[in-house]
Design a protein around this motif. Structure first.
Motif, PDB file in Angstrom:
ATOM      1  N   PHE A  60       0.955   2.796   3.389  1.00  0.00           N
ATOM      2  CA  PHE A  60       0.009   3.908   3.395  1.00  0.00           C
ATOM      3  C   PHE A  60       0.393   4.928   2.331  1.00  0.00           C
ATOM      4  O   PHE A  60       1.560   5.076   1.982  1.00  0.00           O
ATOM      5  CB  PHE A  60       0.039   4.650   4.746  1.00  0.00           C
ATOM      6  CG  PHE A  60      -0.214   3.792   5.945  1.00  0.00           C
ATOM      7  CD1 PHE A  60       0.816   3.088   6.539  1.00  0.00           C
ATOM      8  CD2 PHE A  60      -1.479   3.709   6.493  1.00  0.00           C
ATOM      9  CE1 PHE A  60       0.590   2.300   7.669  1.00  0.00           C
ATOM     10  CE2 PHE A  60      -1.715   2.927   7.618  1.00  0.00           C
ATOM     11  CZ  PHE A  60      -0.677   2.228   8.201  1.00  0.00           C
ATOM     12  N   TYR A 108       2.310  -2.888   6.874  1.00  0.00           N
ATOM     13  CA  TYR A 108       1.254  -2.056   6.326  1.00  0.00           C
ATOM     14  C   TYR A 108       1.889  -0.971   5.457  1.00  0.00           C
ATOM     15  O   TYR A 108       2.977  -0.484   5.759  1.00  0.00           O
ATOM     16  CB  TYR A 108       0.446  -1.379   7.448  1.00  0.00           C
ATOM     17  CG  TYR A 108      -0.141  -2.346   8.438  1.00  0.00           C
ATOM     18  CD1 TYR A 108       0.586  -2.748   9.552  1.00  0.00           C
ATOM     19  CD2 TYR A 108      -1.417  -2.861   8.256  1.00  0.00           C
ATOM     20  CE1 TYR A 108       0.066  -3.646  10.461  1.00  0.00           C
ATOM     21  CE2 TYR A 108      -1.954  -3.756   9.167  1.00  0.00           C
ATOM     22  CZ  TYR A 108      -1.207  -4.145  10.264  1.00  0.00           C
ATOM     23  OH  TYR A 108      -1.741  -5.031  11.154  1.00  0.00           O
ATOM     24  N   ALA A 113       6.464  -1.867  15.959  1.00  0.00           N
ATOM     25  CA  ALA A 113       5.160  -1.514  15.407  1.00  0.00           C
ATOM     26  C   ALA A 113       4.952  -0.032  15.286  1.00  0.00           C
ATOM     27  O   ALA A 113       4.206   0.430  14.436  1.00  0.00           O
ATOM     28  CB  ALA A 113       4.060  -2.127  16.269  1.00  0.00           C
ATOM     29  N   SER A 114       5.604   0.755  16.133  1.00  0.00           N
ATOM     30  CA  SER A 114       5.334   2.171  16.131  1.00  0.00           C
ATOM     31  C   SER A 114       6.030   2.932  15.017  1.00  0.00           C
ATOM     32  O   SER A 114       5.698   4.063  14.747  1.00  0.00           O
ATOM     33  CB  SER A 114       5.754   2.770  17.471  1.00  0.00           C
ATOM     34  OG  SER A 114       4.887   2.351  18.493  1.00  0.00           O
ATOM     35  N   LYS A 115       6.978   2.307  14.390  1.00  0.00           N
ATOM     36  CA  LYS A 115       7.783   3.058  13.444  1.00  0.00           C
ATOM     37  C   LYS A 115       7.094   3.168  12.090  1.00  0.00           C
ATOM     38  O   LYS A 115       6.829   2.176  11.437  1.00  0.00           O
ATOM     39  CB  LYS A 115       9.144   2.379  13.281  1.00  0.00           C
ATOM     40  CG  LYS A 115      10.127   3.187  12.452  1.00  0.00           C
ATOM     41  CD  LYS A 115      11.491   2.536  12.489  1.00  0.00           C
ATOM     42  CE  LYS A 115      12.487   3.256  11.584  1.00  0.00           C
ATOM     43  NZ  LYS A 115      12.717   4.625  12.029  1.00  0.00           N
ATOM     44  N   LEU A 116       6.813   4.381  11.687  1.00  0.00           N
ATOM     45  CA  LEU A 116       6.236   4.661  10.377  1.00  0.00           C
ATOM     46  C   LEU A 116       7.326   5.352   9.565  1.00  0.00           C
ATOM     47  O   LEU A 116       7.752   6.455   9.908  1.00  0.00           O
ATOM     48  CB  LEU A 116       5.019   5.563  10.536  1.00  0.00           C
ATOM     49  CG  LEU A 116       4.130   5.830   9.319  1.00  0.00           C
ATOM     50  CD1 LEU A 116       3.533   4.553   8.789  1.00  0.00           C
ATOM     51  CD2 LEU A 116       3.045   6.817   9.670  1.00  0.00           C
ATOM     52  N   ARG A 152       4.811   0.681   7.598  1.00  0.00           N
ATOM     53  CA  ARG A 152       4.738   0.436   9.022  1.00  0.00           C
ATOM     54  C   ARG A 152       4.845  -1.051   9.285  1.00  0.00           C
ATOM     55  O   ARG A 152       4.071  -1.837   8.734  1.00  0.00           O
ATOM     56  CB  ARG A 152       3.433   0.967   9.616  1.00  0.00           C
ATOM     57  CG  ARG A 152       3.397   0.908  11.141  1.00  0.00           C
ATOM     58  CD  ARG A 152       2.099   1.412  11.706  1.00  0.00           C
ATOM     59  NE  ARG A 152       2.207   1.557  13.154  1.00  0.00           N
ATOM     60  CZ  ARG A 152       1.159   1.730  13.952  1.00  0.00           C
ATOM     61  NH1 ARG A 152      -0.059   1.812  13.460  1.00  0.00           N
ATOM     62  NH2 ARG A 152       1.354   1.844  15.248  1.00  0.00           N
ATOM     63  N   PHE A 192       8.710   7.075   6.122  1.00  0.00           N
ATOM     64  CA  PHE A 192       8.169   7.814   4.980  1.00  0.00           C
ATOM     65  C   PHE A 192       9.163   7.907   3.829  1.00  0.00           C
ATOM     66  O   PHE A 192      10.376   7.929   4.040  1.00  0.00           O
ATOM     67  CB  PHE A 192       7.825   9.244   5.402  1.00  0.00           C
ATOM     68  CG  PHE A 192       6.588   9.352   6.241  1.00  0.00           C
ATOM     69  CD1 PHE A 192       6.653   9.201   7.615  1.00  0.00           C
ATOM     70  CD2 PHE A 192       5.366   9.617   5.656  1.00  0.00           C
ATOM     71  CE1 PHE A 192       5.517   9.302   8.400  1.00  0.00           C
ATOM     72  CE2 PHE A 192       4.216   9.722   6.429  1.00  0.00           C
ATOM     73  CZ  PHE A 192       4.298   9.557   7.803  1.00  0.00           C
ATOM     74  N   ALA A 194       4.521  -4.659  11.145  1.00  0.00           N
ATOM     75  CA  ALA A 194       3.492  -5.298  11.965  1.00  0.00           C
ATOM     76  C   ALA A 194       4.108  -6.093  13.108  1.00  0.00           C
ATOM     77  O   ALA A 194       3.405  -6.766  13.856  1.00  0.00           O
ATOM     78  CB  ALA A 194       2.614  -6.203  11.117  1.00  0.00           C
ATOM     79  N   ASN A 195       5.437  -6.002  13.233  1.00  0.00           N
ATOM     80  CA  ASN A 195       6.094  -6.674  14.344  1.00  0.00           C
ATOM     81  C   ASN A 195       5.957  -5.826  15.593  1.00  0.00           C
ATOM     82  O   ASN A 195       6.209  -4.628  15.567  1.00  0.00           O
ATOM     83  CB  ASN A 195       7.581  -6.883  14.039  1.00  0.00           C
ATOM     84  CG  ASN A 195       7.777  -7.871  12.919  1.00  0.00           C
ATOM     85  OD1 ASN A 195       7.031  -8.825  12.796  1.00  0.00           O
ATOM     86  ND2 ASN A 195       8.774  -7.626  12.082  1.00  0.00           N
ATOM     87  N   THR A 196       5.596  -6.449  16.695  1.00  0.00           N
ATOM     88  CA  THR A 196       5.279  -5.725  17.925  1.00  0.00           C
ATOM     89  C   THR A 196       6.401  -4.783  18.351  1.00  0.00           C
ATOM     90  O   THR A 196       6.173  -3.646  18.720  1.00  0.00           O
ATOM     91  CB  THR A 196       4.986  -6.708  19.067  1.00  0.00           C
ATOM     92  OG1 THR A 196       3.963  -7.590  18.655  1.00  0.00           O
ATOM     93  CG2 THR A 196       4.550  -5.963  20.320  1.00  0.00           C
ATOM     94  N   GLY A 197       7.630  -5.266  18.267  1.00  0.00           N
ATOM     95  CA  GLY A 197       8.738  -4.459  18.768  1.00  0.00           C
ATOM     96  C   GLY A 197       8.968  -3.190  17.981  1.00  0.00           C
ATOM     97  O   GLY A 197       9.443  -2.198  18.506  1.00  0.00           O
TER      98      GLY A 197
END
Lengths: 111, 117
Positions: B35, B33, B102-105, B95, B107, B97-100
């Motif tokens: 943003f 993703y 997934a939290s990393k955004l 970001r 910038f 979309a891989n589950t492992g």
């Protein structure tokens, strides 16, 4: 109103002191995050948590600690081991792969 | 590791004109993703627009639209009919979309947009 609440807005730390930044969300989001922002460097991930009682280190975790005892809360402690803590700190949360939303931030200054 | 690059530290646009902010990223993943966030002087991060990599259609939100070029790994933001309230720092973010992870955004370093009369 639903949202992410960070407190305090401004915090001053003396050398050698630990301080804790609060982050609370009522969005029922599973995941929560802490980011640090320094001038010219964008945002960098400190810690994140995808589920209660579990959290992972981000890119700059040294000198910081977190806990996730409740779904709504994700406090960040800046320890005396963090040698350059003066920065703007942003808490965020998300549900699944949805957009990450941010709180209003907290300024930490070392005096 | 993924990286996000914003090569324009500052941009200026006249009110009512159109401006395009550039962003490139580097990843070996196919599903992710992208943003654009806006950070006004209050420093709160506000979502402007979101793009899913699996969608070929460019996202639009009122006066904001993106030009997503997946092969070129480019994700630019176009602001039409610029308003004084658009003046802010704009951050591009990635970001996985891989589950492992997934939290990393991740910038970019941001582009400061100035809107003049």
């Amino acid at each position: 109103d639903g949202g992410i609440t960070q407190s305090p807005k401004y915090l001053f730390r003396k050398e050698g002191q630990n301080v804790t930044l609060s982050c609370e969300q009522n969005l029922n989001h599973d995941a929560m995050y802490w980011y640090r922002q320094d001038p010219g460097q964008g945002l960098r991930l400190i810690y994140y948590s995808q589920i209660v009682n579990d959290f992972q280190k981000g890119d700059i975790a040294e000198g910081y600690s977190v806990s996730r005892e409740k779904k709504e809360s994700f406090p960040l402690t800046v320890t005396s081991a963090q040698k350059n803590p003066t920065a703007f700190y942003l808490c965020a949360s998300s549900f699944g792969f949805a957009t990450i939303y941010f709180g209003e931030g907290s300024w930490l200054t070392v005096v | 590791a993924q990286t996000v690059t914003q090569s324009q530290p500052e941009m200026s646009v006249q009110e009512a004109e159109t401006v395009t902010l550039s962003c490139t990223y580097d990843t070996s993943e196919s599903d992710y993703y992208l943003f654009w966030y806006k950070q006004p002087p209050s420093r709160q991060m506000i979502l402007v627009i979101r793009q899913e990599a699996y969608k070929q259609q460019n996202a639009t939100e009122n006066r904001f639209s993106v030009n997503f070029q997946k092969a070129a790994k480019s994700f630019s933001l176009k602001i039409s009919d610029s308003q004084l309230g658009d003046a802010a720092m704009y951050f591009c973010a990635y970001r996985s979309a891989n589950t492992g992870t997934a939290s990393k955004l991740t910038f970019g370093t941001g582009t400061r947009l100035q809107v003049t009369l």
